[in-house]
Design a protein around this motif. Structure first.
Motif, short mmCIF file in Angstrom:
data_model
loop_
_atom_site.label_atom_id
_atom_site.label_comp_id
_atom_site.label_asym_id
_atom_site.label_seq_id
_atom_site.Cartn_x
_atom_site.Cartn_y
_atom_site.Cartn_z
N VAL A 26 0.84 -1.20 0.00
CA VAL A 26 0.00 0.00 0.00
C VAL A 26 0.87 1.25 0.00
CG1 VAL A 26 -1.59 1.35 1.45
CG2 VAL A 26 -2.05 -1.07 1.01
N CYS A 27 1.92 1.25 0.79
CA CYS A 27 2.80 2.42 0.88
C CYS A 27 3.59 2.66 -0.41
CB CYS A 27 3.77 2.26 2.05
SG CYS A 27 2.97 2.42 3.65
N MET A 28 3.81 1.62 -1.18
CA MET A 28 4.60 1.74 -2.41
C MET A 28 3.74 2.10 -3.63
SD MET A 28 7.20 -1.49 -1.91
CE MET A 28 7.49 -1.57 -3.64
N ASN A 29 2.43 2.09 -3.49
CA ASN A 29 1.54 2.31 -4.63
C ASN A 29 0.48 3.35 -4.29
OD1 ASN A 29 2.26 0.07 -6.70
ND2 ASN A 29 2.23 -0.95 -4.72
N LYS A 44 -8.66 -12.20 4.02
CA LYS A 44 -9.37 -10.95 3.68
C LYS A 44 -9.45 -10.04 4.90
CE LYS A 44 -11.98 -13.13 0.11
NZ LYS A 44 -13.24 -13.70 -0.29
N GLU A 45 -9.65 -10.62 6.08
CA GLU A 45 -9.71 -9.84 7.31
C GLU A 45 -8.38 -9.11 7.54
OE1 GLU A 45 -9.91 -10.75 12.06
OE2 GLU A 45 -11.13 -12.00 10.75
N HIS A 46 -7.26 -9.82 7.38
CA HIS A 46 -5.95 -9.20 7.54
C HIS A 46 -5.75 -8.06 6.53
CE1 HIS A 46 -4.30 -11.81 10.58
NE2 HIS A 46 -4.53 -12.90 9.86
N VAL A 47 -6.13 -8.30 5.29
CA VAL A 47 -5.99 -7.28 4.24
C VAL A 47 -6.83 -6.06 4.59
CG1 VAL A 47 -6.49 -6.72 1.83
CG2 VAL A 47 -5.36 -8.89 2.41
N ASN A 48 -8.07 -6.29 4.97
CA ASN A 48 -8.96 -5.17 5.29
C ASN A 48 -8.51 -4.40 6.53
OD1 ASN A 48 -10.90 -4.99 3.16
ND2 ASN A 48 -11.70 -6.95 3.86
N ASN A 49 -7.86 -5.07 7.48
CA ASN A 49 -7.30 -4.37 8.63
C ASN A 49 -6.32 -3.29 8.17
OD1 ASN A 49 -8.69 -5.90 10.51
ND2 ASN A 49 -6.98 -7.28 10.91
N VAL A 50 -5.47 -3.64 7.23
CA VAL A 50 -4.49 -2.68 6.71
C VAL A 50 -5.19 -1.59 5.91
CG1 VAL A 50 -2.49 -2.36 5.19
CG2 VAL A 50 -2.64 -4.39 6.66
N LEU A 51 -6.10 -1.96 5.04
CA LEU A 51 -6.79 -0.97 4.22
C LEU A 51 -7.52 0.05 5.08
CD1 LEU A 51 -8.16 -3.25 1.36
CD2 LEU A 51 -6.05 -1.89 1.38
N LEU A 52 -8.13 -0.39 6.15
CA LEU A 52 -8.82 0.53 7.06
C LEU A 52 -7.86 1.51 7.71
CD1 LEU A 52 -11.42 -1.84 8.76
CD2 LEU A 52 -11.89 0.05 7.20
N ARG A 53 -6.67 1.04 8.08
CA ARG A 53 -5.66 1.94 8.67
C ARG A 53 -5.28 3.06 7.71
NH1 ARG A 53 -3.23 -2.90 11.15
NH2 ARG A 53 -1.70 -3.05 9.47
N TYR A 54 -5.36 2.79 6.42
CA TYR A 54 -5.01 3.78 5.41
C TYR A 54 -6.25 4.45 4.80
CZ TYR A 54 -0.19 2.44 5.84
OH TYR A 54 1.07 2.23 6.34
N ASP A 55 -7.39 4.25 5.44
CA ASP A 55 -8.66 4.84 5.00
C ASP A 55 -8.97 4.51 3.54
OD1 ASP A 55 -10.98 6.24 5.63
OD2 ASP A 55 -10.19 8.11 4.82
N MET A 56 -8.70 3.26 3.17
CA MET A 56 -8.95 2.80 1.80
C MET A 56 -10.21 1.95 1.78
SD MET A 56 -5.07 1.83 0.65
CE MET A 56 -5.43 1.72 -1.11
N GLY A 67 -12.14 -13.92 -4.81
CA GLY A 67 -10.80 -14.22 -4.33
C GLY A 67 -9.80 -13.11 -4.56
N ALA A 68 -10.27 -11.94 -4.97
CA ALA A 68 -9.38 -10.78 -5.17
C ALA A 68 -10.14 -9.52 -4.85
CB ALA A 68 -8.87 -10.75 -6.62
N LEU A 69 -9.42 -8.55 -4.33
CA LEU A 69 -10.02 -7.26 -3.97
C LEU A 69 -9.41 -6.15 -4.80
CD1 LEU A 69 -9.83 -7.53 -0.08
CD2 LEU A 69 -11.84 -7.89 -1.51
N ILE A 70 -10.23 -5.19 -5.16
CA ILE A 70 -9.77 -3.94 -5.75
C ILE A 70 -9.91 -2.90 -4.65
CG2 ILE A 70 -10.29 -2.11 -7.42
CD1 ILE A 70 -9.08 -4.45 -8.80
N SER A 71 -8.89 -2.10 -4.46
CA SER A 71 -8.93 -1.09 -3.42
C SER A 71 -8.51 0.26 -3.97
CB SER A 71 -8.00 -1.51 -2.27
OG SER A 71 -8.07 -0.58 -1.22
N TRP A 72 -9.03 1.30 -3.36
CA TRP A 72 -8.70 2.65 -3.77
C TRP A 72 -8.71 3.56 -2.56
CZ3 TRP A 72 -13.09 0.02 -4.41
CH2 TRP A 72 -14.28 0.56 -3.94
#
Length: 72
Positions: A26-29, A44-56, A67-72
């Motif tokens: 996330v920090c590199m992109n 997915k829970e682990h991934v979403n934990n990080v995305l929430l920290r970055y308000d994504m 089986g894949a997420l798109i995030s913005w």
């Protein structure tokens, strides 16, 4: 699959390592990213934990591929 979207494939990654790997990605992109999680709800829970920290936000990559997420 749109190759212009930075993609992280988490297949083969241990759950204990996921959050640090996703955070680095996330920090590199900037902008839209794709994270391939597989179908594991724990992954997915682990991934979403990080995305929430970055308000994504995230959604499934496609309606037919949970089986894949798109995030913005």
């Amino acid at each position: 699959m749109n190759d212009s979207i930075p993609t992280l494939d988490l297949h083969g990654i241990k759950h204990a390592d996921v959050e640090s790997i996703v955070e680095e990605f996330v920090c590199m992109n900037t902008g839209t990213i794709r994270i391939i999680t597989g179908y594991s709800s724990k992954m997915k829970e682990h991934v979403n934990n990080v995305l929430l920290r970055y308000d994504m936000k995230s959604r499934p990559d496609r309606l037919t591929n949970d089986g894949a997420l798109i995030s913005w």
